[in-house]
Enzyme design. Sequence first.
Site, PDB file in Angstrom:
ATOM      1  N   SER A 239       0.852  -1.187   0.000  1.00 44.98           N
ATOM      2  CA  SER A 239       0.000   0.000   0.000  1.00 44.98           C
ATOM      3  C   SER A 239       0.888   1.238   0.000  1.00 44.98           C
ATOM      4  CB  SER A 239      -0.855  -0.039   1.272  1.00 44.98           C
ATOM      5  OG  SER A 239      -1.483   1.199   1.489  1.00 44.98           O
TER       6      SER A 239
ATOM      7  N   HIS B 265      -1.402   0.418 -12.969  1.00 46.50           N
ATOM      8  CA  HIS B 265      -1.113  -0.995 -13.281  1.00 46.50           C
ATOM      9  C   HIS B 265       0.267  -1.148 -13.918  1.00 46.50           C
ATOM     10  CE1 HIS B 265      -5.648  -2.346 -13.547  1.00 46.50           C
ATOM     11  NE2 HIS B 265      -5.312  -1.890 -12.368  1.00 46.50           N
TER      12      HIS B 265
ATOM     13  N   LYS C 269      -8.370  -5.998 -14.590  1.00 53.23           N
ATOM     14  CA  LYS C 269      -8.882  -5.268 -15.752  1.00 53.23           C
ATOM     15  C   LYS C 269      -9.026  -3.801 -15.342  1.00 53.23           C
ATOM     16  CE  LYS C 269     -12.989  -4.370 -14.045  1.00 53.23           C
ATOM     17  NZ  LYS C 269     -13.484  -2.987 -13.872  1.00 53.23           N
TER      18      LYS C 269
HETATM   19  N1  LIG Z   1     -12.741  -7.872 -11.251  1.00 51.35           N
HETATM   20  C1  LIG Z   1     -13.673  -7.134 -10.685  1.00 51.35           C
HETATM   21  O1  LIG Z   1     -14.764  -7.585 -10.372  1.00 51.35           O
HETATM   22  C2  LIG Z   1     -13.354  -5.716 -10.363  1.00 51.35           C
HETATM   23  C3  LIG Z   1     -14.253  -4.956  -9.597  1.00 51.35           C
HETATM   24  C4  LIG Z   1     -13.887  -3.653  -9.250  1.00 51.35           C
HETATM   25  C5  LIG Z   1     -12.693  -3.133  -9.678  1.00 51.35           C
HETATM   26  N2  LIG Z   1     -11.860  -3.876 -10.454  1.00 51.35           N
HETATM   27  C6  LIG Z   1     -10.579  -3.338 -10.907  1.00 51.35           C
HETATM   28  O2  LIG Z   1      -9.716  -3.307  -9.788  1.00 51.35           O
HETATM   29  C7  LIG Z   1      -8.877  -2.175  -9.864  1.00 51.35           C
HETATM   30  C8  LIG Z   1      -9.040  -1.336  -8.612  1.00 51.35           C
HETATM   31  O3  LIG Z   1     -10.373  -0.913  -8.513  1.00 51.35           O
HETATM   32  P1  LIG Z   1     -11.033  -0.564  -7.074  1.00 51.35           P
HETATM   33  O4  LIG Z   1     -12.467  -0.337  -7.320  1.00 51.35           O
HETATM   34  O5  LIG Z   1     -10.619  -1.570  -6.067  1.00 51.35           O
HETATM   35  O6  LIG Z   1     -10.336   0.839  -6.758  1.00 51.35           O
HETATM   36  P2  LIG Z   1     -10.205   1.563  -5.354  1.00 51.35           P
HETATM   37  O7  LIG Z   1     -11.255   1.115  -4.424  1.00 51.35           O
HETATM   38  O8  LIG Z   1     -10.078   3.007  -5.642  1.00 51.35           O
HETATM   39  O9  LIG Z   1      -8.831   1.007  -4.775  1.00 51.35           O
HETATM   40  C9  LIG Z   1      -7.634   1.144  -5.474  1.00 51.35           C
HETATM   41  C10 LIG Z   1      -6.463   1.039  -4.508  1.00 51.35           C
HETATM   42  O10 LIG Z   1      -5.266   1.255  -5.263  1.00 51.35           O
HETATM   43  C11 LIG Z   1      -4.278   1.846  -4.460  1.00 51.35           C
HETATM   44  N3  LIG Z   1      -3.650   2.951  -5.188  1.00 51.35           N
HETATM   45  C12 LIG Z   1      -2.388   2.980  -5.644  1.00 51.35           C
HETATM   46  N4  LIG Z   1      -2.099   4.123  -6.253  1.00 51.35           N
HETATM   47  C13 LIG Z   1      -3.199   4.866  -6.176  1.00 51.35           C
HETATM   48  C14 LIG Z   1      -3.499   6.186  -6.603  1.00 51.35           C
HETATM   49  N5  LIG Z   1      -2.607   6.954  -7.242  1.00 51.35           N
HETATM   50  N6  LIG Z   1      -4.716   6.658  -6.338  1.00 51.35           N
HETATM   51  C15 LIG Z   1      -5.645   5.907  -5.706  1.00 51.35           C
HETATM   52  N7  LIG Z   1      -5.406   4.646  -5.264  1.00 51.35           N
HETATM   53  C16 LIG Z   1      -4.189   4.132  -5.501  1.00 51.35           C
HETATM   54  C17 LIG Z   1      -4.979   2.304  -3.195  1.00 51.35           C
HETATM   55  O11 LIG Z   1      -4.510   1.480  -2.162  1.00 51.35           O
HETATM   56  P3  LIG Z   1      -3.435   2.067  -1.116  1.00 51.35           P
HETATM   57  O12 LIG Z   1      -4.052   3.317  -0.554  1.00 51.35           O
HETATM   58  O13 LIG Z   1      -3.347   0.986  -0.131  1.00 51.35           O
HETATM   59  O14 LIG Z   1      -2.162   2.322  -1.858  1.00 51.35           O
HETATM   60  C18 LIG Z   1      -6.457   2.088  -3.427  1.00 51.35           C
HETATM   61  O15 LIG Z   1      -7.118   1.646  -2.284  1.00 51.35           O
HETATM   62  C19 LIG Z   1      -9.238  -1.486 -11.176  1.00 51.35           C
HETATM   63  O16 LIG Z   1      -8.383  -1.967 -12.181  1.00 51.35           O
HETATM   64  C20 LIG Z   1     -10.654  -1.931 -11.418  1.00 51.35           C
HETATM   65  O17 LIG Z   1     -11.062  -1.887 -12.775  1.00 51.35           O
HETATM   66  C21 LIG Z   1     -12.172  -5.152 -10.770  1.00 51.35           C
END
Ligand SMILES: NC(=O)c1ccc[n+]([C@@H]2O[C@H](COP(=O)([O-])OP(=O)(O)OC[C@H]3O[C@@H](n4cnc5c(N)ncnc54)[C@H](OP(=O)(O)O)[C@@H]3O)[C@@H](O)[C@H]2O)c1
Length: 339
Positions: free
Chosen positions: A35, A85, A103
């Site tokens: 993180s 990514h 994705k």
């Molecule tokens: N397969 C599925 O069903 C599914 C569902 C939803 C999302 N996704 C994919 O999963 C990925 C993440 O989506 P999410 O909805 O989990 O996003 P999210 O809730 O915003 O979480 C992303 C995490 O990435 C980290 N991060 C690293 N650099 C960052 C930055 N510059 N700004 C913000 N966060 C950053 C953060 O963790 P730290 O604060 O700990 O660094 C944050 O908690 C995307 O590629 C999305 O398309 C897939």
Amino acid sequence: MDTIGWGIAGTGRIARTVLPDFAHVPEARVAAVASRTQEHADSLVGLAESTLPGQPRPKAYSSYARMMEDPDVDAVYVATPHPQHKPIALAALAAGKAVLVEKSFAATYAGAGQIVAAARDRGLFAMEGIWSRFLPVIREMDLAVEAGEIGEVTSVQGDLFALRDFDPEDRLFNPQLGGGATLDLGVYAINFAVGHLGCPIRVTASGSLFPNGVDSDVAMLLEHRGQRTATLAVSLRADGPGRMTINGTNGWIEVEPRFHHPSRIVVHRRGVIPQVHEAPQMGRGYAHEFIEVGRCLREGLTESAIMPLDDTLAVSKVMQSALEQVGVTHHDDEELPHG
Ligand SMILES: NC(=O)c1ccc[n+]([C@@H]2O[C@H](COP(=O)([O-])OP(=O)(O)OC[C@H]3O[C@@H](n4cnc5c(N)ncnc54)[C@H](OP(=O)(O)O)[C@@H]3O)[C@@H](O)[C@H]2O)c1
């Protein structure tokens, strides 16, 4: 490789949803999480302790770079927003790790190409985390199509709508975080089309934008060789069923909503009573893709035949073309995220 040690990069929504599914992945453990902050890393480790009892406590890194140095991490699951990514996947590959990249694989076609090239140059495993392709009922659908049950496939048609309150700070909408309907939802619909029809020869897209310039709705027509087509629509500002059909010269298959994680399909063949296939997923449905990565690593494979990197590149190319047509430009970060 007996037990595969996974490092989870990112601690947001998908990381927290996926992590408990490791209970269904044999010979795998969460070895570490990374993180930008110690607080977030500790929180995800806390979730691991409560949902994966009996498994060793993962290490909590407040640095993405430091997790890459951990010899207990064999494979990195990249679960950050799209522009992050690329640097994370490249750092993991440079450290000799396999990567499973959520994705959309990258925010741009060029970025996707760089990750693929790095993996292929180093002979390391890489795959896009399109969990849909590994779900049991989707595997049954693929077998039905391959067996010619609906004849020759001529088209696919579908939508993926997800009504969300517009929040320009949220990953779903923030242009700095690869927001917009195409990278979040379009990727599933295009992936489905590419999986059945291959790389299109022409992409026509039309859409609308949110006030901050990311795409809210996109309708796409993909033209494929052999007079085959995909008609797809995605939206973050309206609701819709999330249906998909594959149409052929002898019938059609309905993938029941929501098509990116179905448990039921219906095969309609000419002159035959429709046949229902039901196959439940394990847990929330994410274990299947991790099991596939484990199988590939144990067999020494650098790609999965179910979700090959060429398909990822084809999907990325289509997304880039559609986004250009609706007036959206994305970027991939160059540096690893840090606090
Ligand atoms: N397969 C599925 O069903 C599914 C569902 C939803 C999302 N996704 C994919 O999963 C990925 C993440 O989506 P999410 O909805 O989990 O996003 P999210 O809730 O915003 O979480 C992303 C995490 O990435 C980290 N991060 C690293 N650099 C960052 C930055 N510059 N700004 C913000 N966060 C950053 C953060 O963790 P730290 O604060 O700990 O660094 C944050 O908690 C995307 O590629 C999305 O398309 C897939």
